[in-house]
Design an enzyme around this catalytic site. Structure first.
Site, mmCIF file in Angstrom:
data_model
loop_
_atom_site.group_PDB
_atom_site.id
_atom_site.type_symbol
_atom_site.label_atom_id
_atom_site.label_comp_id
_atom_site.label_asym_id
_atom_site.label_seq_id
_atom_site.Cartn_x
_atom_site.Cartn_y
_atom_site.Cartn_z
ATOM 1 N N ASP A 146 -1.409 -17.150 0.420
ATOM 2 C CA ASP A 146 -1.439 -15.724 0.100
ATOM 3 C C ASP A 146 -2.846 -15.425 -0.396
ATOM 4 O O ASP A 146 -3.283 -15.964 -1.410
ATOM 5 C CB ASP A 146 -0.389 -15.439 -0.987
ATOM 6 N N GLU A 177 -1.830 -9.799 1.494
ATOM 7 C CA GLU A 177 -0.891 -10.101 0.413
ATOM 8 C C GLU A 177 0.227 -9.064 0.335
ATOM 9 O O GLU A 177 1.413 -9.407 0.228
ATOM 10 C CB GLU A 177 -1.614 -10.172 -0.935
ATOM 11 N N GLU A 178 -0.142 -7.792 0.392
ATOM 12 C CA GLU A 178 0.867 -6.740 0.258
ATOM 13 C C GLU A 178 1.877 -6.768 1.398
ATOM 14 O O GLU A 178 3.078 -6.552 1.188
ATOM 15 C CB GLU A 178 0.183 -5.373 0.185
#
Length: 313
Positions: A84, A102-103
């Site tokens: 991540d 990441e989101e």
């Protein structure tokens, strides 16, 4: 438009979360998800925080590298730590408007969001590993083109603790480091951050067949964060190798700068170099970049071209 004034990526983000609740309302998933903060200085096999001498004298063999010019980290099928590209605050903009690597991961694996409640910011010597987060959504696109594209049925096996064999490791890179990313202290910071994430976790918590778990990663700290993808790829390679992981699967996401990553890794392996040799080359190249910057000159070549031209014989 069904979206009205709502940006389509935001609509799709909300669709991922809505879909998750629709799924679990009809069938609660069994098993567990575990969150662990990893601290480099107390990880197995390390007596102290690694310094430049640690890296420059390392005789650890380099692991094999598989380069993927297409595909996504979360779609890889073998057992691997899935990186991540994190904000130091786990999840980054997942609950705001963020919609990059990441989101997106937090949208398609929404159980990750729970960690945002109780995991404070990562320090320089820390990483976060999450085991067992299930994936619920398909998607297409990235950033403004991100779109929810339907249900995803996660078929990953479970470990002895009932967790999906999905291991996600969050490591935060330097943000907008500019020319300072070539300074020794910045190279060291990134190498140690990656090493912290990639080291084996406590033996009491590990999955079955821990020794077969490699690392699936990509352009960590590049893109919006402005890191040099050539330098970052080799820093990750030596960290994966130093952590004694059996392989690194590298997803280039089509970055043109990495078109000859395969050639470089093959060259390095053919030379019989080890972790310490690659570290010293990284430092040598970075020193040249710093000198060029002080003289306000453009660098003559990127890291890969420099390695190929100076070690072709």
């Amino acid at each position: 438009s069904p979206y009205g004034r709502f940006p389509q990526k935001q609509y799709s983000r909300s669709m991922c979360i809505t879909h998750y609740f629709q799924r679990i309302s009809s069938c609660i998933p069994p098993g567990f998800v575990s969150f662990e903060r990893k601290i480099l200085s107390i990880e197995s096999g390390l007596q102290a925080f690694p310094d430049e001498g640690f890296w420059s004298t390392s005789t650890v063999n380099l692991c094999p590298v598989e380069v993927h010019t297409c595909g996504l980290i979360e779609d890889q099928s073998v057992e691997a730590l899935e990186v991540d590209f994190a904000n130091k605050y786990l999840g980054g903009g997942a609950l705001r408007k963020g919609c990059v690597q990441e989101e997106i991961r937090f949208m398609i694996n929404p159980e990750l969001i729970a960690g945002m409640l109780f995991l404070p910011a990562m320090e320089v010597s820390e990483a976060i590993e999450v085991v067992g987060a299930e994936r619920f959504s398909h998607y297409t696109g990235y950033s403004s083109s991100f779109r929810f594209s339907g249900d995803y049925v996660d078929t990953k096996e479970r470990d002895v603790f009932g967790r999906r064999k999905t291991r996600i490791v969050a490591i935060d890179a330097l943000r907008h480091p500019g020319i300072s990313q070539y300074k020794p202290e910045c190279l060291l910071r990134e190498a140690n951050k990656a090493l912290c994430g990639f080291l084996h976790v406590c033996k009491n918590q590990c999955m079955d067949h821990e020794d077969g778990v490699g690392v699936a990663t990509g352009n960590w700290g590049c893109g919006a964060y402005g890191g040099d993808p050539e330098v970052k790829s080799l820093l990750q390679w030596i960290a994966v190798s130093q952590a004694r992981r059996p392989f690194m699967s590298y997803y280039t996401f089509g970055f043109e700068a990495l078109h000859n990553l395969n050639q470089v890794t093959e060259l390095v392996i053919s030379k019989g170099w080890r972790v310490g040799d690659v570290w010293r080359k990284l430092v040598e190249y970075s020193n040249q970049r710093l000198r060029s910057s002080k003289k306000r000159r453009e660098p003559k070549a990127g890291l890969f071209d420099w390695l190929i031209s100076t070690n072709a014989a």
